[in-house]
Design a protein around this motif. Structure first.
Motif, short mmCIF file in Angstrom:
data_model
loop_
_atom_site.label_atom_id
_atom_site.label_comp_id
_atom_site.label_asym_id
_atom_site.label_seq_id
_atom_site.Cartn_x
_atom_site.Cartn_y
_atom_site.Cartn_z
N GLY A 94 0.84 -1.19 0.00
CA GLY A 94 0.00 0.00 0.00
C GLY A 94 0.87 1.23 0.00
N HIS A 95 0.24 2.39 0.03
CA HIS A 95 0.97 3.66 0.10
C HIS A 95 1.42 3.86 1.54
CE1 HIS A 95 -1.39 4.00 -3.60
NE2 HIS A 95 -0.50 4.88 -4.00
N PHE A 96 2.36 3.06 1.92
CA PHE A 96 2.82 2.96 3.30
C PHE A 96 4.34 3.02 3.32
CE2 PHE A 96 4.36 0.55 6.93
CZ PHE A 96 3.59 1.03 7.98
N GLY A 97 4.90 3.87 4.20
CA GLY A 97 6.35 3.99 4.26
C GLY A 97 6.90 4.40 2.90
N GLN A 98 7.95 3.72 2.48
CA GLN A 98 8.48 3.92 1.12
C GLN A 98 8.32 2.60 0.38
OE1 GLN A 98 8.87 4.76 -1.81
NE2 GLN A 98 10.13 6.57 -1.35
N ILE A 241 -0.80 0.12 9.59
CA ILE A 241 -1.19 1.53 9.71
C ILE A 241 -1.52 1.88 11.15
CG2 ILE A 241 -2.92 3.22 9.02
CD1 ILE A 241 -3.14 1.63 6.35
N LEU A 242 -2.26 1.03 11.84
CA LEU A 242 -2.62 1.32 13.22
C LEU A 242 -1.39 1.36 14.12
CD1 LEU A 242 -5.85 -0.84 13.54
CD2 LEU A 242 -5.69 1.66 13.37
N TYR A 249 -0.37 7.04 3.58
CA TYR A 249 -0.83 8.20 2.82
C TYR A 249 -2.34 8.32 2.99
CZ TYR A 249 -1.44 11.31 -1.20
OH TYR A 249 -1.76 12.37 -2.03
N TRP A 250 -2.77 9.14 3.94
CA TRP A 250 -4.18 9.23 4.33
C TRP A 250 -5.02 10.05 3.34
CZ3 TRP A 250 -6.53 7.16 8.77
CH2 TRP A 250 -5.67 6.49 9.65
N MET A 251 -4.42 10.56 2.28
CA MET A 251 -5.13 11.44 1.35
C MET A 251 -5.82 10.68 0.21
SD MET A 251 -4.44 14.52 2.56
CE MET A 251 -4.41 15.80 1.31
#
Length: 258
Positions: A94-98, A241-242, A249-251
């Motif tokens: 996902g859009h998480f970290g890099q 994420i939690l 990326y919350w957007m």
């Protein structure tokens, strides 16, 4: 990179439109978090977003930072086994970290991995983004029917592909993500089942304030059915994420319209 990250972090906390958007999503997922803590988190989210984008823009340089990446998890062995058997594989994240750190690790180990991306309407951003993604591994497959054909052909030839599964898709299925229904694509799981290839969740978590990462390849999701497999991924990403909410990326407008 740090200056760009700080600028985006400042905008995320103090620019009204960005702050409201981030705050709305945080309230949805962590309603009991005090507002001052949410505001600090908004700034941290923005800072990480800026760093991630800067690194993707300069992905050629990023590929040479292997000494700043630690690697763990059983999924890497599963991918190496697939490659030795001439089989393809799907890496889901996902859009998480890099997330580009994942493909950098695989490319350095002779397992170059393509990616699925969504074309952008801004021509300058599209050009820079596509060039950065291509530096991480090819082929780069655009979403849509033409891209799907290229993706299937690549997998059938024994290729690896990375797919970010946390974007809203209009033809997706309502599934739980961070405790709320979200439209989620079943495409990755369906392809894994159809071509009998592993579907491996992987994450590139940013460590500290710089370009240091911990890349973890989780065990392949057991083959069953597309719904069960995709929900397993949603649960995996939700837990990440939690644990470190400033890394996501919350957007993405993940729950818009539901």
């Amino acid at each position: 990179m740090r200056a760009f990250g700080n600028f985006i972090g400042f905008a995320a906390r103090w620019f009204p439109a960005a702050r409201r958007r981030l705050d709305r999503e945080l309230i949805r997922v962590v309603p009991d978090m005090p507002r001052p803590e949410r505001m600090r988190l908004c700034q941290s989210i923005g800072r990480n977003m800026g760093k991630t984008l800067f690194e993707i823009y300069h992905c050629d340089e990023f590929q040479r930072l292997q000494n700043r990446i630690t690697i763990s998890g059983p999924g890497l062995g599963a991918l190496e086994a697939a490659r030795s058997q001439g089989k393809g594989a799907i890496i889901v994240s996902g859009h998480f970290g890099q997330w580009e750190a994942i493909r950098a690790v695989l490319k350095a180990r002779g397992m170059e991995t393509g990616a699925v991306y969504r074309p952008q309407t801004n021509r300058h951003y599209q050009r820079r983004l596509l060039a950065g993604i291509e530096a991480g591994g090819r082929p780069i497959v655009a979403t849509g029917k033409i891209g799907t054909k290229a993706l299937v052909s690549h997998l059938r030839r024994g290729g690896f592909i990375a797919i970010l599964l946390d974007e809203k898709v209009v033809d997706g299925v309502r599934m739980s993500f961070l405790g709320h229904d979200a439209l989620t694509s079943l495409a990755a799981a369906r392809l894994a089942l159809k071509y009998d290839i592993p579907m491996v969740p992987a994450y590139g978590t940013r460590i500290g304030a710089g370009s240091t990462f911990a890349v973890e390849f989780e065990a392949p999701i057991p083959p069953s059915d597309a719904l069960t497999m995709t929900q397993a991924f949603n649960d995996s990403l939700s837990a990440r994420i939690l644990d470190t909410p400033d890394q996501w990326y919350w957007m993405l407008r993940r729950w818009q319209g539901l």
